[in-house]
Design a protein around this motif. Structure first.
Motif, mmCIF file in Angstrom:
data_model
loop_
_atom_site.group_PDB
_atom_site.id
_atom_site.type_symbol
_atom_site.label_atom_id
_atom_site.label_comp_id
_atom_site.label_asym_id
_atom_site.label_seq_id
_atom_site.Cartn_x
_atom_site.Cartn_y
_atom_site.Cartn_z
ATOM 1 N N PHE A 1 18.653 15.296 12.842
ATOM 2 C CA PHE A 1 17.556 15.092 11.908
ATOM 3 C C PHE A 1 17.139 16.453 11.366
ATOM 4 O O PHE A 1 16.883 17.383 12.123
ATOM 5 C CB PHE A 1 16.383 14.391 12.598
ATOM 6 C CG PHE A 1 16.756 13.021 13.111
ATOM 7 C CD1 PHE A 1 16.929 11.960 12.239
ATOM 8 C CD2 PHE A 1 16.963 12.808 14.457
ATOM 9 C CE1 PHE A 1 17.286 10.704 12.701
ATOM 10 C CE2 PHE A 1 17.323 11.562 14.934
ATOM 11 C CZ PHE A 1 17.488 10.512 14.051
ATOM 12 N N ALA A 2 17.064 16.569 10.047
ATOM 13 C CA ALA A 2 16.806 17.866 9.414
ATOM 14 C C ALA A 2 15.536 17.888 8.574
ATOM 15 O O ALA A 2 15.141 18.946 8.092
ATOM 16 C CB ALA A 2 18.008 18.253 8.543
ATOM 17 N N GLY A 3 14.899 16.748 8.390
ATOM 18 C CA GLY A 3 13.689 16.695 7.575
ATOM 19 C C GLY A 3 13.075 15.312 7.620
ATOM 20 O O GLY A 3 13.691 14.362 8.106
ATOM 21 N N MET A 4 11.860 15.221 7.127
ATOM 22 C CA MET A 4 11.143 13.945 7.121
ATOM 23 C C MET A 4 11.382 13.183 5.820
ATOM 24 O O MET A 4 11.603 13.791 4.770
ATOM 25 C CB MET A 4 9.648 14.190 7.307
ATOM 26 C CG MET A 4 9.298 14.665 8.692
ATOM 27 S SD MET A 4 7.520 14.805 8.935
ATOM 28 C CE MET A 4 7.282 16.497 8.419
ATOM 29 N N ILE A 62 20.180 12.884 1.649
ATOM 30 C CA ILE A 62 19.503 13.906 0.852
ATOM 31 C C ILE A 62 18.407 13.228 0.028
ATOM 32 O O ILE A 62 18.656 12.197 -0.603
ATOM 33 C CB ILE A 62 20.514 14.616 -0.066
ATOM 34 C CG1 ILE A 62 21.601 15.273 0.786
ATOM 35 C CG2 ILE A 62 19.831 15.635 -0.966
ATOM 36 C CD1 ILE A 62 22.824 15.682 0.032
ATOM 37 N N ASN A 63 17.215 13.814 0.041
ATOM 38 C CA ASN A 63 16.129 13.209 -0.737
ATOM 39 C C ASN A 63 16.210 13.612 -2.206
ATOM 40 O O ASN A 63 17.069 14.400 -2.608
ATOM 41 C CB ASN A 63 14.750 13.512 -0.119
ATOM 42 C CG ASN A 63 14.327 14.960 -0.233
ATOM 43 O OD1 ASN A 63 14.870 15.749 -1.011
ATOM 44 N ND2 ASN A 63 13.331 15.330 0.555
ATOM 45 N N GLN A 64 15.301 13.069 -3.001
ATOM 46 C CA GLN A 64 15.317 13.283 -4.447
ATOM 47 C C GLN A 64 15.046 14.740 -4.828
ATOM 48 O O GLN A 64 15.309 15.152 -5.959
ATOM 49 C CB GLN A 64 14.322 12.348 -5.150
ATOM 50 C CG GLN A 64 12.864 12.681 -4.919
ATOM 51 C CD GLN A 64 12.305 12.182 -3.595
ATOM 52 O OE1 GLN A 64 13.002 11.600 -2.783
ATOM 53 N NE2 GLN A 64 11.010 12.416 -3.376
ATOM 54 N N LYS A 65 14.574 15.537 -3.890
ATOM 55 C CA LYS A 65 14.327 16.967 -4.153
ATOM 56 C C LYS A 65 15.534 17.821 -3.772
ATOM 57 O O LYS A 65 15.494 19.038 -3.853
ATOM 58 C CB LYS A 65 13.100 17.432 -3.376
ATOM 59 C CG LYS A 65 11.819 16.754 -3.820
ATOM 60 C CD LYS A 65 10.644 17.180 -2.964
ATOM 61 C CE LYS A 65 9.397 16.422 -3.383
ATOM 62 N NZ LYS A 65 8.274 16.699 -2.477
ATOM 63 N N GLY A 66 16.596 17.155 -3.306
ATOM 64 C CA GLY A 66 17.799 17.873 -2.912
ATOM 65 C C GLY A 66 17.766 18.389 -1.481
ATOM 66 O O GLY A 66 18.655 19.119 -1.058
ATOM 67 N N LYS A 67 16.753 17.988 -0.707
ATOM 68 C CA LYS A 67 16.646 18.428 0.683
ATOM 69 C C LYS A 67 17.421 17.486 1.596
ATOM 70 O O LYS A 67 17.247 16.277 1.547
ATOM 71 C CB LYS A 67 15.185 18.486 1.122
ATOM 72 C CG LYS A 67 15.037 18.908 2.581
ATOM 73 C CD LYS A 67 13.637 19.251 2.946
ATOM 74 C CE LYS A 67 13.411 19.639 4.384
ATOM 75 N NZ LYS A 67 14.503 19.915 5.236
ATOM 76 N N GLU A 68 18.245 18.079 2.431
ATOM 77 C CA GLU A 68 19.000 17.311 3.408
ATOM 78 C C GLU A 68 18.048 16.883 4.527
ATOM 79 O O GLU A 68 17.408 17.715 5.148
ATOM 80 C CB GLU A 68 20.125 18.191 3.960
ATOM 81 C CG GLU A 68 21.228 17.472 4.633
ATOM 82 C CD GLU A 68 22.385 18.400 4.942
ATOM 83 O OE1 GLU A 68 23.526 17.993 4.687
ATOM 84 O OE2 GLU A 68 22.157 19.521 5.439
ATOM 85 N N VAL A 69 17.947 15.579 4.764
ATOM 86 C CA VAL A 69 17.052 15.073 5.800
ATOM 87 C C VAL A 69 17.801 14.631 7.052
ATOM 88 O O VAL A 69 17.211 14.515 8.125
ATOM 89 C CB VAL A 69 16.136 13.948 5.271
ATOM 90 C CG1 VAL A 69 15.191 14.494 4.210
ATOM 91 C CG2 VAL A 69 16.935 12.775 4.726
ATOM 92 N N ILE A 70 19.087 14.402 6.903
ATOM 93 C CA ILE A 70 19.973 14.083 8.033
ATOM 94 C C ILE A 70 21.327 14.719 7.727
ATOM 95 O O ILE A 70 21.780 14.708 6.580
ATOM 96 C CB ILE A 70 20.153 12.567 8.213
ATOM 97 C CG1 ILE A 70 18.948 11.967 8.934
ATOM 98 C CG2 ILE A 70 21.405 12.226 8.985
ATOM 99 C CD1 ILE A 70 19.083 10.511 9.254
ATOM 100 N N LYS A 71 21.953 15.249 8.767
ATOM 101 C CA LYS A 71 23.323 15.727 8.610
ATOM 102 C C LYS A 71 24.084 15.435 9.885
ATOM 103 O O LYS A 71 23.496 15.318 10.963
ATOM 104 C CB LYS A 71 23.360 17.202 8.263
ATOM 105 C CG LYS A 71 22.612 18.123 9.188
ATOM 106 C CD LYS A 71 22.638 19.522 8.624
ATOM 107 C CE LYS A 71 21.578 20.400 9.243
ATOM 108 N NZ LYS A 71 21.541 21.705 8.621
ATOM 109 N N THR A 85 16.439 6.001 8.775
ATOM 110 C CA THR A 85 17.300 6.779 7.885
ATOM 111 C C THR A 85 18.716 6.826 8.443
ATOM 112 O O THR A 85 19.691 6.574 7.733
ATOM 113 C CB THR A 85 16.740 8.202 7.699
ATOM 114 O OG1 THR A 85 15.351 8.118 7.350
ATOM 115 C CG2 THR A 85 17.492 8.941 6.614
ATOM 116 N N MET A 86 18.829 7.135 9.730
ATOM 117 C CA MET A 86 20.142 7.198 10.369
ATOM 118 C C MET A 86 20.869 5.854 10.279
ATOM 119 O O MET A 86 22.067 5.799 10.026
ATOM 120 C CB MET A 86 19.993 7.608 11.823
ATOM 121 C CG MET A 86 21.287 7.712 12.575
ATOM 122 S SD MET A 86 20.946 8.234 14.269
ATOM 123 C CE MET A 86 22.419 7.640 15.065
#
Length: 132
Positions: free
Chosen positions: A84-87, A115-124, A60-61
């Motif tokens: 990393f903020a999420g899977m 950001i995934n399709q659910k709006g969750k940030e997975v990396i910042k 992802t990174m």
């Protein structure tokens, strides 16, 4: 296409990746040498109490710099800080974003995220793009 140097604070670059596929993760395993089976084998991910296989965090990174690829003739990523903020799971659709926070004659400073399709940030994180 607008030049990256014409961006103003608050404006952003954005791109959306194709859905994460098992083949993406198999290829990344080979390229990176990270053969942890939670990234490619459903049963192993479940044994690790995961709902399914997860993408390598570094996969992802490693996609985030794609935001800057069109601009490498005028500069380069000089510094890159990520948290990393999420899977990321199979079939997730990841949107990459880079919002300009500040700029000088030599550097552009971005806040970046995936950001995934659910709006969750997975990396910042942050990117400092240096101009030639």
């Amino acid at each position: 296409m607008t030049s990256i140097t014409e961006l103003r604070a608050g404006e952003s670059l954005q791109t959306t990746l194709s859905p994460v596929s098992r083949m993406d993760l198999i290829k990344y395993s080979g390229a990176s040498g990270d053969f942890n089976p939670i990234h490619t084998i459903d049963e192993e991910a479940k044994k690790a109490d995961l709902p399914g296989i997860i993408a390598h965090g570094m996969w992802t990174m490693g996609n985030l710099p794609k935001l800057f690829t069109p601009y490498y003739e005028i500069g380069f990523i000089q510094d890159y800080q990520i948290r990393f903020a999420g899977m990321v799971f199979l079939n997730d659709v990841i949107t990459l974003q880079a919002e300009l926070e500040d700029k000088t004659e030599e550097h552009l400073h971005f806040k970046v995220s995936a950001i995934n399709q659910k709006g969750k940030e997975v990396i910042k994180g942050k990117v400092r793009f240096a101009l030639y």
